[in-house]
Design an enzyme around this catalytic site. Structure first.
Site, PDB file in Angstrom:
ATOM      1  N   SER A 649       1.445  -8.878   8.514  1.00 12.81           N
ATOM      2  CA  SER A 649       0.772  -7.534   7.853  1.00 12.81           C
ATOM      3  C   SER A 649       1.749  -6.939   7.087  1.00 12.81           C
ATOM      4  O   SER A 649       1.828  -6.289   7.249  1.00 12.81           O
ATOM      5  CB  SER A 649       1.485  -7.327   9.439  1.00 12.81           C
ATOM      6  OG  SER A 649       2.755  -7.230  10.220  1.00 12.81           O
ATOM      7  N   LYS A 692       5.057   0.289  14.977  1.00  8.78           N
ATOM      8  CA  LYS A 692       5.788   0.090  13.428  1.00  8.78           C
ATOM      9  C   LYS A 692       5.287   2.061  13.302  1.00  8.78           C
ATOM     10  O   LYS A 692       6.232   1.826  12.392  1.00  8.78           O
ATOM     11  CB  LYS A 692       4.354  -0.107  13.484  1.00  8.78           C
ATOM     12  CG  LYS A 692       4.421  -1.914  12.904  1.00  8.78           C
ATOM     13  CD  LYS A 692       3.392  -2.842  12.146  1.00  8.78           C
ATOM     14  CE  LYS A 692       4.147  -4.213  12.341  1.00  8.78           C
ATOM     15  NZ  LYS A 692       2.888  -4.667  11.845  1.00  8.78           N
TER      16      LYS A 692
END
Length: 799
Positions: A649, A692
């Site tokens: 990611s 996040k």
């Protein structure tokens, strides 16, 4: 330039207008679990399939409510079935080491046990009475008299023969003795020695002959005594048999519909008649009055192994500790004078016995981690019978004589509940598994928020509320629970089906409502429960964020830096998951086309992270070096990481940092980015997107929001967004932004303020675009490579 997402795109709200209720008291609960139709259909199929091998493996993660839903599905099926049989072990009078098994109608086992106890009690009273009757005493006297007559007749004949030869046969207390006789007078020792020596010798010789004759006569006495004993035993059998006949005939008539019981009672009758002596005693070996519990009568007990008298329908058994003995049963022993003894009454049932005719539910991991349990279970299912054997004998650790109970036929369904990885491991490595467990019931982790599923979820909450005896939820609290479920699923358009977590949150919200004095659970109670969960597990996140704010962990949230970017990672600790920004930096210089992943070089990076770096290397070659060498040497690193790094990611962030290094264009530090890329630069979905975004938001908020800060995410993750309320409020106020991109070039435009640029017909990018700068730098390094290699310098072909 990509536009920022609107507040409405950051949170997939629950439309309360679709609900026609004010609180959960106005809706009915569900009769069937929502979202698990596939798994429940599989369970119904496996349970209804009567052929062998159609046992079930129920798979899914912990918390989905697998045990509860399996039990409910089994209960519905079991209630429609007839009561199952009792199983008993009884003595095998022919071979005591091999007890026999009796299958009886439900409730008959305990009844037969009571009847056998009553039979023994009756015989203890009636047999002694029969053996003390007038007729018995008369018959005994006749036998004794006949024996006495035989003994006396033989002695009389011997005495006559001896008398004729001058020897007297004298009957004493200690037996028969011989003495010389003269003129009808028995001589004493002194008188005998006064006789002439020749007479003494003659009489002595005759006495020796008579003595031999006496011995021959006395040899018949043991035979006569044996015959007498046989007659007494036959007499005892005759009188005991009459008594036994009366009592056992009544039992045989009672159980005439059960031939196995009738055969057993016939064997009992024969054994009692042959071994009547224990019943004839008034006292046992311990000096106490004989009772039915005396060990001498143990052979006539009934060991009720499985008693289904109180069971309605088919049994459902869950064995929480599936050891070998708990599944198969065991044979216990008693210590007596330093020796271990056993008998058929010490045979104990296992879970397979109790579940016979019904359903046995087991946790797959527990069965597999208990030694020999898995092999034992497979052996039973293959043989379709339960054979009770000790592990010691199976492993040849002992060679002593033990019981070998008759095997019991089984007809049951075994339901294993476990994780998916165990299912596929067994499928791959155990050849018998597919034969024995032909049905898999795969529980879904989530369900789509469509076709009225939000309302069905509210009904599910109503069912769970009633089961847990909680306060009712008002409609806004229901909506908030549904939204929280969508966040837990990691997809704003789906709902988590983890019942364990849902019930926990409902209970915690009920607790908060009680503390607030609310009769109904309101939205603030649900929020308080959620915030309480976060707070209790939030210590590590707070410390990490404080280290960033203190400057210990270097994260810039303002200004611009060359080849440096804020990547976003997520940390999972138990139920708590939170985002943490991490600085990624890159360097680029002339080289041979190698991109060095420092994490991989020091064995700190995982395989997925290394894959992401190789993909971005492939993108550079595809985008900028189709017709020329990729003459660069680059390095990438996660700054200030001291543990393992895995996942792809951050590959978008790493590529952006590398493009910044190649183009000499600084990157805005007020933005963070997350996303994976493919070889064509397309930004792909990642997990933990909400955490996040919130992780970087918390850092920016701690330093003060200025309207320039934000996060870049893959466009495909927009559907997953269920952000915290304070993040949405900041976006509404224009002090924070969330951007969604489809390609890494879109992200670079946001990060640098430069257009990415499109190639012309010769593949050249405009000079002042980002791609033009990268292309020019790579061309310069290619010319340098040619100069150093002594080749003619030619302008490289562009795309």
């Amino acid at each position: 330039m990509e536009k920022a997402l609107t507040p409405g795109q950051l949170y997939h709200r629950c439309d309360l207008g679709q609900f026609g209720f004010q609180d959960t008291s106005q809706i009915d609960g569900l009769e069937r679990a929502v979202g698990q139709e596939r798994a429940l259909d599989a369970i119904d199929f496996g349970v209804g399939m009567e052929h062998s091998g159609y046992n079930l493996y129920v798979m899914g993660s912990t918390g989905l409510g697998r045990h509860t839903m399996v039990y409910e599905a089994l209960r519905r099926q079991a209630e429609a079935e007839t009561a199952q049989s009792d199983w008993c072990y009884v003595s095998n009078f022919t071979d005591p080491n091999m007890p026999g098994a009796l299958r009886l109608p439900a409730g008959t086992g305990r009844e037969l046990s009571r009847d056998m106890r009553a039979l023994v009690e009756g015989l203890i009273k009636d047999i002694p009475a029969a053996l003390h009757s007038e007729e018995y005493r008369r018959r005994t006297k006749e036998i004794n008299s006949r024996y006495k007559e035989m003994e006396q007749g033989a002695a009389s004949k011997l005495s006559e023969r001896a008398h004729e030869r001058g020897i007297a046969v004298i009957d004493t207390v200690t037996g028969y003795t011989l003495a010389p006789e003269v003129d009808g007078k028995v001589l004493g020792s002194e008188e005998f020695h006064e006789l002439p020596e020749e007479e003494q010798e003659r009489l002595g010789g005759i006495m020796e002959e008579v003595k031999e004759d006496l011995k021959e006569t006395m040899k018949q006495v043991p035979r006569w005594q044996q015959e007498v004993r046989k007659e007494f035993k036959a007499l005892d059998r005759e009188f005991a048999g009459r008594t036994v006949d009366i009592l056992i005939t009544e039992l045989m008539e009672k159980y005439e519909a059960l031939p196995a019981v009738v055969d057993y009672l016939e064997a009992v009758k024969q054994d009692i008649v042959e071994n009547v002596e224990p019943f004839s005693r008034s006292e046992g070996k311990d000096g106490k009055t004989v009772s039915v519990d005396d060990p001498a009568f143990g052979d006539y007990r009934v060991n009720v192994l499985v008693d289904n008298a109180e069971t309605d329908g088919a049994p459902i058994v869950y064995e929480d500790n599936p050891t070998y003995q708990n599944l198969m049963g065991r044979i216990e022993h008693l210590a007596h004078m330093g020796t271990l003894l056993t008998n058929f009454t010490l045979i104990k049932a296992g879970a397979l016995h109790y579940a016979n005719g019904g359903y046995l539910v087991l946790d797959a991991e527990k069965v597999l981690t208990n030694p020999f349990a898995w092999d034992g279970l497979k052996r039973v299912l293959n043989a379709e019978e339960i054979r009770i054997e000790s592990l010691e004998r199976q492993l040849s650790l002992v060679s002593t004589i033990s019981l070998e109970p008759e095997p019991i036929a089984i007809d049951l369904k075994v339901i294993l509940i476990g994780d998916r990885y165990l299912y596929y491991l067994l499928k791959e490595y155990d050849p018998e598994f597919s034969k024995l467990f032909k049905v898999e019931a795969d529980f879904s982790e989530d369900m789509a928020r469509e076709d009225g599923n939000d309302y069905r979820y509210a009904q599910l909450m109503a069912s769970l509320r009633e089961r847990e005896n909680l306060r009712h939820f008002d409609v806004q609290a229901v909506g908030r629970m549904i939204e929280y479920s969508a966040r837990r699923s990691g997809d704003g358009e789906r709902l988590s089906l983890h019942m364990g977590n849902l019930v926990d949150l409902m209970q915690e919200a009920d607790y908060c409502a009680a503390r607030s004095g609310h009769n109904l659970i309101q939205i603030e109670d649900v929020d308080a429960a959620i915030q309480g969960r976060v707070y209790r597990a939030d210590q590590l996140r707070e410390r990490l964020h404080k280290e960033v704010l203190r400057g210990t962990l270097l994260i810039d949230t303002a200004g611009s830096q060359l080849a440096q970017i804020n990547a976003l990672s997520v940390i999972q600790l138990g139920e708590q998951m939170f985002g943490v920004p991490t600085r990624v930096s890159a360097t680029a210089r002339y080289g041979a086309g190698e991109v060095v992943d420092i994490e991989r070089e020091v064995e700190q990076g995982g395989s997925l992270h290394s894959k992401g770096v190789l993909i971005l290397s492939a993108y550079l070659g595809w985008r900028y070096a189709k017709y020329q060498p990729l003459s660069l040497s680059a390095s990438l690193v996660f700054e200030q990481t001291y543990g393992g790094v895995d996942g792809d990611s951050a590959s978008a962030a790493e590529l952006c940092a590398l493009l910044s290094a190649l183009s000499d264009v600084p990157i805005r530090q007020s933005l963070a980015i997350t996303g994976a890329i493919n070889q064509h630069g397309e930004v792909q979905t990642i997990g933990g997107v909400c955490q996040k975004i919130e992780g970087f938001f918390d850092i920016c908020k701690g330093r003060g929001l200025n309207g320039d800060q934000g996060v870049i995410i893959p466009h495909s993750n927009v559907k997953d967004l269920m952000l915290r309320r304070d993040v949405i409020e900041a976006v509404e106020a224009g002090s924070f932004a969330v951007y969604a991109v489809r390609h890494v070039e879109e992200a670079m435009e946001l990060l640098t303020g430069l257009p990415a640029g499109a190639p012309d017909e010769r593949g050249r990018f405009p000079a002042e675009t980002l791609n033009g700068r990268v292309q020019r730098r790579l061309a310069e390094w290619t010319l340098l490579h040619q100069r150093l290699a002594g080749q003619p310098e030619e302008e490289p072909e562009m795309e």
